[in-house]
Scaffold this active site. Structure first.
Site, PDB file in Angstrom:
ATOM      1  N   LYS A 134      30.969 -16.924 -50.770  1.00  0.00           N
ATOM      2  CA  LYS A 134      31.857 -17.421 -51.825  1.00  0.00           C
ATOM      3  C   LYS A 134      32.753 -16.339 -52.432  1.00  0.00           C
ATOM      4  O   LYS A 134      33.868 -16.641 -52.852  1.00  0.00           O
ATOM      5  CB  LYS A 134      31.046 -18.133 -52.911  1.00  0.00           C
ATOM      6  CG  LYS A 134      30.205 -19.302 -52.384  1.00  0.00           C
ATOM      7  CD  LYS A 134      31.023 -20.320 -51.597  1.00  0.00           C
ATOM      8  CE  LYS A 134      30.163 -21.209 -50.722  1.00  0.00           C
ATOM      9  NZ  LYS A 134      30.926 -22.121 -49.866  1.00  0.00           N
ATOM     10  N   HIS A 162      25.271 -32.969 -58.941  1.00  0.00           N
ATOM     11  CA  HIS A 162      26.018 -32.331 -57.849  1.00  0.00           C
ATOM     12  C   HIS A 162      26.080 -33.161 -56.579  1.00  0.00           C
ATOM     13  O   HIS A 162      26.398 -32.655 -55.511  1.00  0.00           O
ATOM     14  CB  HIS A 162      25.494 -30.913 -57.564  1.00  0.00           C
ATOM     15  CG  HIS A 162      25.599 -30.013 -58.769  1.00  0.00           C
ATOM     16  ND1 HIS A 162      26.800 -29.689 -59.333  1.00  0.00           N
ATOM     17  CD2 HIS A 162      24.653 -29.410 -59.528  1.00  0.00           C
ATOM     18  CE1 HIS A 162      26.586 -28.918 -60.392  1.00  0.00           C
ATOM     19  NE2 HIS A 162      25.299 -28.737 -60.528  1.00  0.00           N
ATOM     20  N   GLU A 186      32.493 -15.926 -63.112  1.00  0.00           N
ATOM     21  CA  GLU A 186      33.777 -16.597 -63.321  1.00  0.00           C
ATOM     22  C   GLU A 186      33.869 -17.057 -64.762  1.00  0.00           C
ATOM     23  O   GLU A 186      32.854 -17.306 -65.407  1.00  0.00           O
ATOM     24  CB  GLU A 186      33.865 -17.871 -62.452  1.00  0.00           C
ATOM     25  CG  GLU A 186      34.151 -17.654 -60.997  1.00  0.00           C
ATOM     26  CD  GLU A 186      34.218 -18.970 -60.213  1.00  0.00           C
ATOM     27  OE1 GLU A 186      34.433 -18.902 -59.013  1.00  0.00           O
ATOM     28  OE2 GLU A 186      34.034 -20.054 -60.816  1.00  0.00           O
ATOM     29  N   ARG A 189      34.219 -28.373 -42.784  1.00  0.00           N
ATOM     30  CA  ARG A 189      33.682 -29.503 -42.012  1.00  0.00           C
ATOM     31  C   ARG A 189      34.447 -30.775 -42.373  1.00  0.00           C
ATOM     32  O   ARG A 189      35.239 -30.777 -43.320  1.00  0.00           O
ATOM     33  CB  ARG A 189      32.210 -29.721 -42.385  1.00  0.00           C
ATOM     34  CG  ARG A 189      32.055 -30.019 -43.872  1.00  0.00           C
ATOM     35  CD  ARG A 189      30.725 -30.618 -44.264  1.00  0.00           C
ATOM     36  NE  ARG A 189      30.738 -31.074 -45.640  1.00  0.00           N
ATOM     37  CZ  ARG A 189      30.498 -30.330 -46.694  1.00  0.00           C
ATOM     38  NH1 ARG A 189      30.208 -29.046 -46.555  1.00  0.00           N
ATOM     39  NH2 ARG A 189      30.552 -30.839 -47.911  1.00  0.00           N
TER      40      ARG A 189
HETATM   41  C1  MV4 Z   1      32.311 -24.343 -62.125  1.00  0.00           C
HETATM   42  C2  MV4 Z   1      32.364 -25.162 -63.262  1.00  0.00           C
HETATM   43  C3  MV4 Z   1      33.013 -24.694 -64.377  1.00  0.00           C
HETATM   44  N1  MV4 Z   1      33.559 -23.456 -64.365  1.00  0.00           N
HETATM   45  N2  MV4 Z   1      32.877 -23.131 -62.174  1.00  0.00           N
HETATM   46  C4  MV4 Z   1      29.358 -27.020 -59.504  1.00  0.00           C
HETATM   47  C5  MV4 Z   1      29.148 -27.046 -58.033  1.00  0.00           C
HETATM   48  C6  MV4 Z   1      29.857 -25.864 -57.493  1.00  0.00           C
HETATM   49  N3  MV4 Z   1      30.477 -26.162 -56.240  1.00  0.00           N
HETATM   50  C7  MV4 Z   1      30.846 -25.492 -58.545  1.00  0.00           C
HETATM   51  N4  MV4 Z   1      30.472 -26.187 -59.738  1.00  0.00           N
HETATM   52  C8  MV4 Z   1      31.088 -25.913 -60.923  1.00  0.00           C
HETATM   53  N5  MV4 Z   1      31.706 -24.706 -61.009  1.00  0.00           N
HETATM   54  C9  MV4 Z   1      33.481 -22.702 -63.266  1.00  0.00           C
HETATM   55  N6  MV4 Z   1      34.022 -21.487 -63.292  1.00  0.00           N
HETATM   56  C10 MV4 Z   1      31.767 -26.429 -63.187  1.00  0.00           C
HETATM   57  C11 MV4 Z   1      31.113 -26.805 -62.015  1.00  0.00           C
HETATM   58  C12 MV4 Z   1      30.498 -28.095 -62.036  1.00  0.00           C
HETATM   59  C13 MV4 Z   1      30.901 -29.101 -61.163  1.00  0.00           C
HETATM   60  C14 MV4 Z   1      31.909 -28.870 -60.231  1.00  0.00           C
HETATM   61  C15 MV4 Z   1      32.301 -29.855 -59.377  1.00  0.00           C
HETATM   62  C16 MV4 Z   1      31.697 -31.103 -59.454  1.00  0.00           C
HETATM   63  C17 MV4 Z   1      30.694 -31.347 -60.352  1.00  0.00           C
HETATM   64  C18 MV4 Z   1      30.287 -30.359 -61.212  1.00  0.00           C
HETATM   65  C19 MV4 Z   1      29.286 -30.630 -62.139  1.00  0.00           C
HETATM   66  C20 MV4 Z   1      28.898 -29.634 -62.979  1.00  0.00           C
HETATM   67  C21 MV4 Z   1      29.490 -28.368 -62.930  1.00  0.00           C
END
Ligand code: MV4
Length: 505
Positions: free
Chosen positions: A116, A235, A200, A292
């Protein structure tokens, strides 16, 4: 073009890939585990090869067994679908080394995007916006404090080897950093065998919006617009849409260009997805890339008319992309519900078992990508998704109305499914207004619980008794074979009580 393709997957995606093979005149080869001897994908393929015991680690994740099956069948290519081996660079390399074409990106692209922090650096270099923060894993807690002070709290710690929400920690103040840094590192170590974490800026209540990209081996890369994937529970995506209701052509073009730049930086060929977070001010930030085909690809197909699997196969066979960016058009709106064998009344507990009755919806604007049939038993070894129901309409409201119609037509007996839950989300006013972000489902469930508590009075109980009685009468008239424990779903009940209350006013 290939004559024979081995499909290294199961369930609805294996069926989807078999259909693409048929459309292209290619012979599909299935593989199956012990639990899947009778599975739909086995029945639909031209031939099927046994690859091992039910646990995925010994079958659908056993790369050597799958490559053996490909050799035995004479397949010239392997499509990994999603999940399982789809993002394992080592598998892609082994397939290639066996003289078989891997239908997907290069092992180098998979490796680059699998890390990542490397993915963030690649996006940054390509000129795409990334979430503010460090581009290297954190050396120690002091480094974490230093970056956090620069970008300001709240911040998020994430596993470098992670993705999908594991090993993530929100840190709201300097006081919380020590414990959070230790925890995130320990979680990353146990989940991925790699303790390194990066940092982040934390984006509050973001939307999760992803861009579909397609590339070929001649460095052509195009984007097919976005999918709105904010409706997630723990998620796991549950509803996806194309386009995102808040989006406009200008933002779509800017996000699309950023996605294409990132894909080019990864020398990407095949179908891929660039995930972004979009904040309340409509700023977008690169999050990660999925190398994918994705579960939710049908909504993009319905709106653009592009068959993503067909393109993936054509590109893997060395052909050029059939479409140019300037020819991509977005027409209408599509929505997808992932129908799961889970009980929404019991906190989405898996509900495996025999499907005693199945009637799949159809009609205008309806597409059901299913992986099951009546009489089959949903095994407990794998993800319990039984189908993806997608609808199209000329507007979002029409797509939603058709989804309600289609969900109403769906009859699945013998197991619990998430269908009643979807009907209740689709009736929600915030959903109808498109007021969604990644916290939507958690808030929705809280609101439903509050309503259920408030409805616990006499009125509601009498109403419930009446609707239950009506329901039983209807059922006996229709002579449908109801499942043994056919209590009415809490969601269905809540909907009926709500409509009775509305009628009173
Ligand atoms: C984040 C975020 C807020 N700020 N990054 C959750 C899964 C991962 N792929 C990235 N995620 C998140 N990253 C920053 N800097 C909030 C989430 C997140 C989220 C992102 C996508 C879909 C659902 C989510 C549910 C909770 C938190």
């Amino acid at each position: 073009m290939f004559r024979k393709i081995l499909i290294a997957n199961r369930g609805e995606i294996a069926v989807r890939l078999i259909r693409a093979c048929r459309d292209l005149g290619i012979a599909p080869v299935a593989v199956y585990s012990e639990a899947d001897r009778q599975a739909l994908h086995v029945r639909l393929a031209d031939e099927a090869h046994f690859i091992g015991p039910s646990p995925a680690a010994q079958s659908y994740l056993a790369g050597a067994n799958i490559i053996d099956a490909a050799r035995r069948s004479g397949a010239e290519a392997i499509h990994p679908g999603y999940g399982f081996l789809s993002e394992r660079a080592h598998f892609a390399r082994s397939v290639t080394d066996a003289g078989i074409k891997f239908i997907g990106p290069s092992p180098e692209s998979i490796e680059l995007m699998g890390d990542k922090t490397n993915a963030r650096v690649a996006a940054l270099k390509a000129g795409a916006p990334i979430v503010p923060g460090a581009t290297e894993p954190l050396a120690d807690e002091a480094a974490a404090r230093k970056v956090a002070a620069e970008i300001g709290y709240p911040v998020m710690l994430k596993a470098s080897a992670g993705g999908g929400g594991k090993g993530m920690r929100v840190v709201r103040s300097a006081e919380e950093m020590g414990a959070a840094f230790q925890m995130a590192g320990a979680e990353a170590m146990s989940a991925f065998g790699d303790p390194s974490v990066y940092i982040e800026k934390f984006i509050e209540r973001p939307r999760h919006v992803e861009i579909q990209v397609l590339g070929d081996e001649y460095a052509n890369v195009i984007h097919l617009g976005e999918r709105e994937c904010s409706i997630q529970r723990r998620h796991q995506k549950v509803i996806e849409e194309c386009p995102a209701s808040f989006n406009d052509p200008d933002l779509r073009a800017r996000m699309g260009e950023a996605a294409v730049k990132i894909a080019r930086a990864a020398r990407y060929y095949s179908a891929g997805t660039i995930e972004f977070l979009v904040d309340a001010q409509r700023n977008f930030y690169f999050l990660e890339m999925n190398t994918r085909l994705q579960v939710e690809h049908p909504v993009t197909e319905m709106v653009t008319g592009v068959d993503l699997v067909r393109e993936q196969i054509r590109v893997a066979a060395g052909e050029k992309l059939a479409i140019k960016q300037k020819d991509v058009r977005w027409k209408g709106s599509a929505i997808e519900c992932r129908v799961y064998a889970e009980d929404p009344d019991r906190n989405f507990l898996p509900s495996p078992g025999r499907i005693t009755r199945l009637r799949v919806p159809s009609g205008p604007g309806v597409r059901d990508d299913g992986g099951v049939y009546e009489g089959w038993e949903v095994p407990l070894f794998y993800d319990p998704m039984i189908s993806k129901l997608a609808t199209w309409g000329s507007t979002r409201a029409e797509a939603v109305a058709r989804m309600k119609r289609a969900l109403g037509e769906y009859q699945i007996g013998g197991i619990r499914t998430t269908i009643p839950f979807f009907l209740s989300v689709l009736d929600d006013e915030e959903f109808a207004r498109g007021e969604i972000d990644t916290g939507y489902i958690a808030r929705f469930l809280e609101r439903q619980n509050a309503k259920a508590a408030a409805n616990d009075g006499d009125d509601a109980r009498i109403a419930a008794a009446i609707v239950a009685a009506i329901d039983i009468t209807k059922r006996s008239k229709a002579n449908t074979s109801a499942a043994p424990a056919e209590r009415m779903s809490k969601w269905k009940m809540a909907g009926r009580i709500a409509s009775l209350n509305n009628r009173k006013r």
